[in-house]
Design a protein around this motif. Sequence first.
Motif, short mmCIF file in Angstrom:
data_model
loop_
_atom_site.label_atom_id
_atom_site.label_comp_id
_atom_site.label_asym_id
_atom_site.label_seq_id
_atom_site.Cartn_x
_atom_site.Cartn_y
_atom_site.Cartn_z
N PRO A 56 30.64 21.83 69.73
CA PRO A 56 30.79 21.18 68.41
C PRO A 56 29.68 21.64 67.47
CG PRO A 56 30.93 19.57 70.19
CD PRO A 56 30.46 20.84 70.81
N ASP A 57 29.97 21.67 66.20
CA ASP A 57 28.93 21.98 65.23
C ASP A 57 27.88 20.87 65.26
OD1 ASP A 57 30.36 24.22 64.47
OD2 ASP A 57 31.35 23.20 62.79
N LYS A 58 26.69 21.21 64.84
CA LYS A 58 25.59 20.25 64.83
C LYS A 58 25.94 19.05 63.94
CE LYS A 58 20.54 20.29 64.68
NZ LYS A 58 19.34 21.10 64.33
N HIS A 59 25.65 17.87 64.42
CA HIS A 59 25.88 16.61 63.71
C HIS A 59 27.36 16.21 63.63
CE1 HIS A 59 21.69 16.81 62.81
NE2 HIS A 59 21.80 17.79 61.93
N ALA A 66 37.46 16.25 66.65
CA ALA A 66 38.90 16.16 66.88
C ALA A 66 39.66 16.77 65.70
CB ALA A 66 39.32 14.70 67.07
N ARG A 67 39.21 16.49 64.51
CA ARG A 67 39.87 17.04 63.32
C ARG A 67 39.81 18.57 63.33
NH1 ARG A 67 41.69 14.39 59.12
NH2 ARG A 67 40.53 12.51 59.70
N GLN A 68 38.69 19.11 63.75
CA GLN A 68 38.56 20.56 63.84
C GLN A 68 39.54 21.13 64.87
OE1 GLN A 68 35.19 22.60 66.00
NE2 GLN A 68 34.59 23.18 63.93
N ILE A 73 47.01 22.54 66.91
CA ILE A 73 48.24 21.79 67.20
C ILE A 73 49.31 22.08 66.15
CG2 ILE A 73 49.22 19.47 67.41
CD1 ILE A 73 46.50 18.56 68.44
N ASP A 74 50.48 22.47 66.61
CA ASP A 74 51.62 22.72 65.74
C ASP A 74 52.36 21.40 65.52
OD1 ASP A 74 53.87 23.50 64.38
OD2 ASP A 74 54.53 24.99 65.86
N THR A 75 52.12 20.78 64.38
CA THR A 75 52.71 19.46 64.11
C THR A 75 54.14 19.55 63.57
OG1 THR A 75 51.71 19.45 61.90
CG2 THR A 75 50.45 18.41 63.68
N THR A 76 54.67 20.77 63.43
CA THR A 76 56.06 20.92 62.99
C THR A 76 57.03 20.72 64.15
OG1 THR A 76 56.15 23.33 63.34
CG2 THR A 76 55.32 22.54 61.21
N GLU A 93 41.32 9.95 69.05
CA GLU A 93 41.03 10.21 67.63
C GLU A 93 42.20 10.93 66.96
OE1 GLU A 93 38.39 9.17 65.81
OE2 GLU A 93 37.79 8.06 67.60
N LEU A 94 42.78 11.91 67.64
CA LEU A 94 43.89 12.67 67.08
C LEU A 94 45.12 11.80 66.88
CD1 LEU A 94 43.56 16.00 69.10
CD2 LEU A 94 43.22 15.72 66.63
N ALA A 95 45.33 10.83 67.79
CA ALA A 95 46.48 9.94 67.67
C ALA A 95 46.44 9.14 66.37
CB ALA A 95 46.52 8.99 68.86
N GLU A 96 45.23 8.88 65.87
CA GLU A 96 45.08 8.15 64.62
C GLU A 96 45.36 9.04 63.41
OE1 GLU A 96 44.37 4.91 64.35
OE2 GLU A 96 44.01 4.50 66.48
N MET A 97 45.25 10.36 63.59
CA MET A 97 45.42 11.30 62.48
C MET A 97 46.83 11.88 62.41
SD MET A 97 42.13 13.75 63.13
CE MET A 97 40.59 13.08 63.73
N LEU A 98 47.41 12.13 63.59
CA LEU A 98 48.66 12.87 63.70
C LEU A 98 49.79 11.93 64.12
CD1 LEU A 98 47.20 16.00 65.54
CD2 LEU A 98 47.36 15.59 63.08
N ASN A 99 50.92 12.49 64.51
CA ASN A 99 52.05 11.66 64.91
C ASN A 99 52.63 12.16 66.23
OD1 ASN A 99 54.02 9.62 64.65
ND2 ASN A 99 55.44 11.04 63.64
N PRO A 100 51.89 12.03 67.33
CA PRO A 100 52.40 12.50 68.62
C PRO A 100 53.50 11.60 69.16
CG PRO A 100 50.34 11.33 68.93
CD PRO A 100 50.54 11.43 67.44
N LYS A 101 54.37 12.16 69.99
CA LYS A 101 55.39 11.34 70.65
C LYS A 101 54.75 10.38 71.64
CE LYS A 101 59.31 12.96 72.04
NZ LYS A 101 60.35 13.76 72.76
N ARG A 102 53.71 10.84 72.32
CA ARG A 102 52.96 10.04 73.29
C ARG A 102 51.50 10.48 73.23
NH1 ARG A 102 57.50 8.69 74.11
NH2 ARG A 102 58.81 8.34 75.94
N THR A 103 50.63 9.56 73.57
CA THR A 103 49.22 9.90 73.78
C THR A 103 48.84 9.36 75.15
OG1 THR A 103 48.75 9.74 71.41
CG2 THR A 103 46.86 9.67 72.91
#
Length: 237
Positions: A56-59, A66-68, A73-76, A93-103
Motif C-alpha cells: 500500500p502507498d504510505k498513509h 480497497a478503492r485502489q 474488478i470488472d463491474t460490468t 470495504e469493497l462491498a460498501e463501494m461496489l455491488n457484488p452478488k455475494r461477499t
Amino acid sequence: MRYLFAITNILLFINLFGQTTTIIYCFPGQGSDKRIFDSLEIDHSYEIRVIEYGAPDKHMTMNSFARQLSAQIDTTKDFVLMGVSLGGMICVELAEMLNPKRTIIISSAKNRNELPGSYKFQRAIPLYKIFPGRILVGGAKMLQPLVEPDRNKYKETFKSMLGSKTGVYMKRTVGLLINWERENNTKPICHIHGTNDHTLPFRKIKLPTYTIDQGSHMMTLTRAKEISSILNSILTR
C-alpha cells in the motif's frame, strides 16, 4: 411447426451464448498469495481471478487501499468478492463501494470490533512503527508456526508465501489492520470462521454465518474440502 421449433432452438442458443460467467475475485491474506486458494474446488461455472497486491502507498487506509484495488474488478459483469484474513477486510470495504452478488470472508473480520485487543492497544501505542519492516517479517516467520501450528500440514507452502513479502509491504499492511476504521456494516457479509483461529480469535467474532469446528486461521488451505462445500452452497443460493 418445424419452423417454430427451429426458431425456438435458435433463441435458446442465443440466450445461452449470451450468458456471462460470474467472476469470483479472490483476495489473499497478509502473509499469503494465490496459493491459499489452490485446494478449493469451486463450481466450474464460475471464473476465478486472484487479486494481486503491491505494498500500500504510505498513509493509506484500508478503505483507500480497497478503492485502489477495485480497479482490478470488472463491474460490468456479475461478480462475487471472496477474501481471507486481510483480504476479507478489503472485501468488506469493497462491498460498501461496489455491488457484488455475494461477499464472502474466511478467517477474517467484518469490522474492527472483531479484531483482537492487541490491535486496539497498538492503535493507542503504535509500537510496530518502531521496528523496521524486515523485523516484522522475521517475527511473523517465527510466530506463525507457534500461533497457528495447523499450518505445518502445508509447512513449505506457508513458509514460501510469507517469505515472499517485503518489509515495506508487511509494515504498511500491519498499519492497515491496526488502524482499520470500520465499526459497522451496511451490506450483507457471509462469514466463515474456525473455532481454533488464534490470529483472529473466534470469541471476538459476532454471529459468523458458518463455523468450522477446530478450524484454524489457515483453514482455507488445510480444510479446503469443507470450505469448498460451504462455498458452493453459498454460491448456488
